[in-house]
Enzyme design. Structure first.
Site, mmCIF file in Angstrom:
data_model
loop_
_atom_site.group_PDB
_atom_site.id
_atom_site.type_symbol
_atom_site.label_atom_id
_atom_site.label_comp_id
_atom_site.label_asym_id
_atom_site.label_seq_id
_atom_site.Cartn_x
_atom_site.Cartn_y
_atom_site.Cartn_z
ATOM 1 N N GLU A 34 59.814 -7.180 -35.199
ATOM 2 C CA GLU A 34 59.212 -7.718 -33.822
ATOM 3 C C GLU A 34 60.969 -7.041 -33.189
ATOM 4 O O GLU A 34 61.543 -8.034 -32.925
ATOM 5 C CB GLU A 34 59.128 -9.026 -33.941
ATOM 6 C CG GLU A 34 57.526 -9.369 -33.892
ATOM 7 C CD GLU A 34 57.259 -10.522 -33.414
ATOM 8 O OE1 GLU A 34 57.102 -10.670 -32.651
ATOM 9 O OE2 GLU A 34 56.397 -11.462 -34.369
ATOM 10 N N GLU A 58 57.718 -16.576 -36.877
ATOM 11 C CA GLU A 58 58.357 -16.942 -36.043
ATOM 12 C C GLU A 58 58.113 -18.849 -36.869
ATOM 13 O O GLU A 58 57.859 -19.840 -36.178
ATOM 14 C CB GLU A 58 57.993 -17.022 -35.044
ATOM 15 C CG GLU A 58 58.533 -15.909 -34.428
ATOM 16 C CD GLU A 58 58.416 -15.496 -33.176
ATOM 17 O OE1 GLU A 58 58.337 -16.076 -31.566
ATOM 18 O OE2 GLU A 58 59.379 -13.654 -32.802
HETATM 19 O O1 AHR Z 1 54.915 -10.029 -30.031
HETATM 20 C C1 AHR Z 1 54.329 -11.145 -28.977
HETATM 21 C C2 AHR Z 1 54.790 -11.899 -29.617
HETATM 22 O O2 AHR Z 1 56.290 -12.295 -29.511
HETATM 23 C C3 AHR Z 1 55.108 -12.730 -31.278
HETATM 24 O O3 AHR Z 1 53.419 -13.198 -31.080
HETATM 25 C C4 AHR Z 1 55.589 -13.553 -31.896
HETATM 26 O O4 AHR Z 1 55.686 -13.749 -33.091
HETATM 27 C C5 AHR Z 1 56.791 -13.171 -30.807
HETATM 28 O O5 AHR Z 1 56.832 -14.351 -30.568
#
Ligand code: AHR
Length: 522
Positions: free
Chosen positions: A327, A193
């Site tokens: 994610e 990110e």
């Molecule tokens: O999964 C939790 C967080 O969510 C991660 O660290 C990040 O990449 C995302 O914003």
């Protein structure tokens, strides 16, 4: 008589009773072959966050909890059973503040974890412990390197430490720390990110970083030189807004125009299911309204993938670059009483259905989506496993991952059906969802989700070209959509067997409301 019929119709409309429900005809076209459903779409994510790693995986050598070299045995056994193909580690946002040298050797400094509660990071679970864990569960490593606060040299040295077979000082240090032979690192995430917690970079700034890191961070393992080459995954979008479509455009255009000196094989996509970030749903205290809202939201995954795939297709029509949804999952309000920085939430039958719907989306888009990682594996967000000291419980989401194991590396087979609708308030959703696939041994598998929380559904299955005489498998049902497994009641939501033989040339499946079913068709 007329009056009676009118009443019956009204009763059907008002109460949606089962007797009125039309059977859904479903056809599996087993003669048609689609892409491979890559097993890596069933990947997991373990970040140094809350008790995801410490307690969830690592209890330490002196713990009374049964463990092997500090890694808890119960968790390893549970994860082995779902055949975890890869684990992304050490973050997330944590990765961009992680300095690998602090997590090797006999002296481990106490550092901080500023992203997640500002707690002490003991560094007792580091590189070797992670690789041992991967080995114990029979999985593969997906390392996220630090682009935000690290340097290309730091990351390059980490990979040299891990992978070289030459007698360099770093290789000798690795051997002194207990691992003589090079490790295999199949996946490398270049930052996390970077448009947000990873450094708030513009697409162009990140692109410069990507080129440098991809040039200098090398995998030296001789076993990965020709075959099994390490795949480098660039940071990709986190939504469908213009800033994210610009991001995908920038990276993909640069990749198309690339010179010999850099390359990449994957572009990441992050997408959590959240209705309102400012007022997140509870993971336990919810009703049908929230059930419908969350599922509506989660189905947006398909459009998001479509949008970014279309951009990727412009620059990569041969689909060489994988879209890696590294994610995904439901993100709810923290459990009352928990540290809000630890992202603790329960996991209900609603999450099982949400998981199945997303896996189905990835499978239908298997030509581009070749990897995905649910967030997160243990004790954090939409977890497979919850632990509390020596206790462990498997969540409804875990059971979905287990039931879907036959789909790992299976070949997609098209299924046709009119899904019908399920309506609650102003939300209308497809009543059912389904995918099918053929495994390596030629066995045909079907997964059907009954989204409707109130009505059973009858599926009349046809398999033209093959004579199917029975099906058998498991169905995950629950008393209510908010049913959960707890340490005291771990078996509220568990799969039960389901099977039937063909009658009058028809295979009929009766699926309970709010259920996920996976069967093989014989
Ligand atoms: O999964 C939790 C967080 O969510 C991660 O660290 C990040 O990449 C995302 O914003």
């Amino acid at each position: 008589m007329c009056k009676f019929l009118t009443c019956l119709v009204l009763a059907c409309l008002l109460f949606s009773i089962n007797v009125c429900a039309q059977a859904i005809e479903m056809t599996i076209d087993a003669s048609k072959v689609g892409p491979k459903i890559d097993r890596h779409i069933f990947g997991q994510f373990a970040e140094h966050l809350g008790t995801g790693v410490y307690e969830g995986i690592w209890v330490g050598l002196d713990s009374k909890i049964p463990n092997t070299r500090g890694i808890r045995n119960d968790v390893v056994a549970a994860l082995k059973a779902i055949k975890v193909p890869n684990v992304r580690w050490p973050g997330g946002c944590f990765a961009d503040e992680y300095h690998w040298r602090k997590g090797i050797g006999s002296k481990r400094p106490q550092t901080l974890n500023p992203n997640w509660g500002g707690v002490i990071e003991p560094n007792t679970f580091g590189t070797h412990e992670f690789m041992d864990f991967i080995d114990q569960i029979g999985s593969e490593a997906f390392l996220s390197i630090n682009v935000g606060s690290g340097t290309p040299q730091e990351a390059a040295e980490w990979l040299e430490y891990l992978t070289t077979d030459q007698p360099t000082d770093l290789a000798k240090e690795r051997a002194a720390n207990g691992h003589q032979v090079p490790y295999k690192i199949p996946f490398l995430g270049v930052g996390n990110e970077s448009w947000d917690c990873g450094g708030n970079m513009t697409p162009d700034y990140y692109l410069s970083q990507l080129k440098v890191y991809n040039r200098f961070v090398r995998n030296f393992n001789p076993a990965q030189r020709q075959n099994d080459q390490m795949l480098k995954i660039a940071v990709g979008p986190g939504g469908d807004e213009p800033r994210f479509t610009d991001w995908t455009e920038t990276i993909m255009k640069a990749w198309k125009d690339r010179k010999w000196s850099w390359d990449m094989q994957g572009l990441s996509l992050h997408n959590y299911t959240v209705v309102d970030w400012g007022k997140k749903h509870s993971s336990t205290d919810f009703g049908e309204k929230e059930y419908a809202e969350i599922l509506k939201k989660t189905l947006e995954m398909d459009g998001l993938i479509a949008k970014h795939s279309a951009i990727m297709d412009k620059y990569d029509p041969e689909k060489k670059i994988a879209l890696v949804v590294d994610e995904w999952g439901a993100w709810y309000a923290p459990q009352p009483g928990s540290d809000p920085g630890f992202l603790v939430q329960q996991n209900s039958q609603r999450d099982a259905i949400l998981a199945a719907l997303n896996i189905n989306i990835f499978a239908r888009r298997a030509d581009r989506v070749r990897m995905a990682n649910i967030a997160q594996m243990i004790n954090v967000l939409q977890a497979m496993i919850l632990t509390d000291k020596e206790k462990m419980v498997l969540t409804p989401t875990y059971h979905v991952f287990k039931m879907y194991v036959p789909f790992q590396d299976a070949t997609f087979v098209p299924v046709r059906f009119e899904a019908g609708t399920y309506t609650h308030g102003n939300i209308t959703l497809p009543r059912i969802d389904a995918i099918a696939a053929r495994d390596k041994n030629g066995k045909l598998w079907l997964a059907v989700t009954n989204v409707d929380p109130n009505r059973e559904v009858e599926i009349d299955l046809k398999t033209p070209g093959i004579s199917a005489h029975s099906f058998s498998g498991e169905t995950l049902v629950a008393p209510k959509v908010d049913s959960v497994n707890t340490f005291d009641r771990p078996n509220t939501v568990v799969p039960k067997p389901i099977s039937a033989k063909a009658q009058n040339g028809k295979l009929v499946m009766n699926l309970e409301p709010r259920s996920v079913t996976v069967v093989s068709v014989e």
